[in-house]
Motif scaffolding. Sequence first.
Motif, short mmCIF file in Angstrom:
data_model
loop_
_atom_site.label_atom_id
_atom_site.label_comp_id
_atom_site.label_asym_id
_atom_site.label_seq_id
_atom_site.Cartn_x
_atom_site.Cartn_y
_atom_site.Cartn_z
N ARG A 1 0.77 -1.29 -0.16
CA ARG A 1 -0.09 0.06 -0.01
C ARG A 1 0.83 1.17 0.04
O ARG A 1 0.65 2.26 -0.61
CB ARG A 1 -0.99 0.11 1.15
N VAL A 2 2.15 1.23 0.90
CA VAL A 2 2.74 2.35 0.82
C VAL A 2 3.37 2.50 -0.38
O VAL A 2 3.40 3.74 -0.95
CB VAL A 2 3.87 2.29 1.93
N ALA A 3 4.19 1.31 -0.88
CA ALA A 3 5.03 1.60 -2.28
C ALA A 3 4.05 2.22 -3.50
O ALA A 3 4.58 2.76 -4.14
CB ALA A 3 5.81 0.50 -2.48
N ASP A 4 2.80 1.25 -3.66
CA ASP A 4 2.28 1.59 -4.57
C ASP A 4 1.76 2.91 -4.73
O ASP A 4 1.58 3.77 -5.77
CB ASP A 4 0.81 0.63 -4.69
N GLY A 5 1.53 3.45 -3.50
CA GLY A 5 1.04 5.06 -3.42
C GLY A 5 2.14 5.89 -3.75
O GLY A 5 1.74 6.90 -4.52
N VAL A 6 3.43 5.65 -3.61
CA VAL A 6 4.45 6.59 -3.65
C VAL A 6 4.80 6.43 -5.24
O VAL A 6 5.06 7.39 -5.86
CB VAL A 6 5.92 6.13 -2.93
#
Length: 430
Positions: A302-307
């Motif tokens: 979730r964190v990486a896909d958002g970044v």
Amino acid sequence: MQQVPHRDARWVRAAYESFVGSAGSEEPDGIDPVVAASWQRSLRNGVDPDQPSAVAVAASGDLDEYRSTHPLAGAMPLVRDLVGGATGDGLVVAVSDDVGRLLWVEGRGQVRSAVDGVGFVEGAVWREESVGTNAPGTALATRRPVQVLGAEHFARPVQRLSCTAAPVHDAAGGIIGVLDLTGGSAAGSHVALALVRATVAMVERELALRGGPAPGSTPWTGGLDPDPEPGMPGGAAERAPDLHLLGAPTLRGRRLSLRHAEILCLLAERPRGLSAEELAVLLHPGDLSLVAVRAEISRLRRVADGVLGGPLLSGSRPYRLARMLRSDVDTVRSRLQRGDVRGALSAYPEPLLRRSVAPGIERLREELEAELRSAVHACDDAAAVEQWTARDEGADDHAAWVRLAELAEPGGPQAARARAHLGVLERRLS
């Protein structure tokens, strides 16, 4: 001016025997830093220099079936066109997969007999963990082109040979194999290195055209930007890191938790991926449940896909990166590779994920520090050596202080400081 590491056969032989005879307690002075770091890994992995572990050889039927479906099978006609003629010059051309299994070994004559004699045959696995320093295995371990000349091999039975190898990447940036030239001195020449690099570039281009990049992936460009910055060696541009691990961990400027940084670091080092079980072992010195690993992976997605605006992780059996990430660790290694020790130290503000106690990270941290230390000991740039001795890692590095005393201007303040510090270290050691 950076010192070119010694590759004279007698010098390397003496350094090798000293290193092996001291069980690694004596630093391999003046040796190529990549080779020196590989010797240290080989020793830690328990490789016997006289009798390396027997390599597993696949059954011929199994190997034929595996090769026919491997992504590099379709590129072999191109490999043969570009480097096949080299086998007439006493060279053997070999192509492995991403775990070091030799899929094709082609050549003839005395060199072919020599490589057969040391087990460098189709179906055998040539990794550092089992046979020590060798170009295909070390190229996989370091993820970059490597030359290993004669006595630079860790296993004595292989020291009659020289070799040059480079990893081959698919369109998504993952390593899918290694191209290698093995033989006599010609296999360790600048011409061999240029031929291997050019062939790998052509193969990667063909793979990209044939398959196209995976959805959401960043195509591999051989580590170079399309528009190189002026002044960089070889015209190569140095791409800004996506992932920072040498300091506060961040992904594209967004702060990461230590656990997420550990996972990304481990996956970046293992392009073929890691299972949840493997991640659990590498992440925690005790027991870490698979449920906890999967929960952290879910949060990281979730964190990486958002970044990044797209998927970073693919699959779960194994977990792997879906796109190429460049880290500041890659920056340090690329500068070391081109002999820029001062630049590598500048890109190394502190050890890899300093606060991490994950076993997999601790090993990578030790390896990177060993590469830097070996490069400092081998260079003739007094400013770089002084830069290292000013750091915590170099403060008690006796060999580095000796090197600084050798390089400093006689009678100058740098030389006086080096001699004074050596006196303190030697009194402490005694």
